[in-house]
Design a protein around this motif. Structure first.
Motif, PDB file in Angstrom:
ATOM      1  N   LYS A  41       7.251   4.008  -5.770  1.00  0.00           N
ATOM      2  CA  LYS A  41       7.310   3.593  -4.376  1.00  0.00           C
ATOM      3  C   LYS A  41       6.311   4.334  -3.491  1.00  0.00           C
ATOM      4  N   GLN A  42       5.274   4.891  -4.103  1.00  0.00           N
ATOM      5  CA  GLN A  42       4.182   5.465  -3.331  1.00  0.00           C
ATOM      6  C   GLN A  42       3.104   4.404  -3.188  1.00  0.00           C
ATOM      7  N   SER A  61       8.671   1.438   0.651  1.00  0.00           N
ATOM      8  CA  SER A  61       7.959   2.546   0.026  1.00  0.00           C
ATOM      9  C   SER A  61       8.583   3.862   0.443  1.00  0.00           C
ATOM     10  N   THR A  62       8.496   4.838  -0.437  1.00  0.00           N
ATOM     11  CA  THR A  62       8.998   6.162  -0.088  1.00  0.00           C
ATOM     12  C   THR A  62       7.898   7.018   0.533  1.00  0.00           C
ATOM     13  N   SER A  63       6.654   6.801   0.105  1.00  0.00           N
ATOM     14  CA  SER A  63       5.511   7.534   0.646  1.00  0.00           C
ATOM     15  C   SER A  63       4.367   6.551   0.842  1.00  0.00           C
TER      16      SER A  63
END
Length: 100
Positions: A41-42, A61-63
């Motif tokens: 999820k980057q 997304s996480t990042s």
């Protein structure tokens, strides 16, 4: 027009991009997320300009990272992100020498 000349003039449009450039349609991001690996999820937006195309990547997304070779575009992207309280890491970078 030589690319270097164009690149040096492009950053002067950063303010206009934020004011007048329409965002990409949400269907584009729906398609991108449908084909991206959901395990990672980057996300990295290369040639992110003023960050307008980068911001929707936060939804799944996480990042999120954005890079562009034009310092004035990155300055505008950081300002937009700060104003909207978005957690996006922007870097000035040439696509041939990414800091990632």
């Amino acid at each position: 027009m030589k690319i270097a000349k164009h690149a040096n003039q492009f950053g002067n449009l950063a303010n206009y991009y934020s004011k007048f450039r329409k965002p990409y349609p949400k269907e584009l991001y729906e398609f991108l997320f449908s084909i991206l690996n959901v395990e990672n999820k980057q996300r990295l937006d290369i040639a992110c300009g003023n960050g307008r195309s980068t911001e929707p990547l936060l939804t799944k997304s996480t990042s999120v990272f954005g890079c562009d070779h034009e310092p004035l575009m990155i300055k505008e992207a950081r300002k937009r992100s700060r104003d909207k309280k978005l957690s996006i890491d922007y870097s000035i970078a040439n696509v041939d020498h990414l800091p990632y």
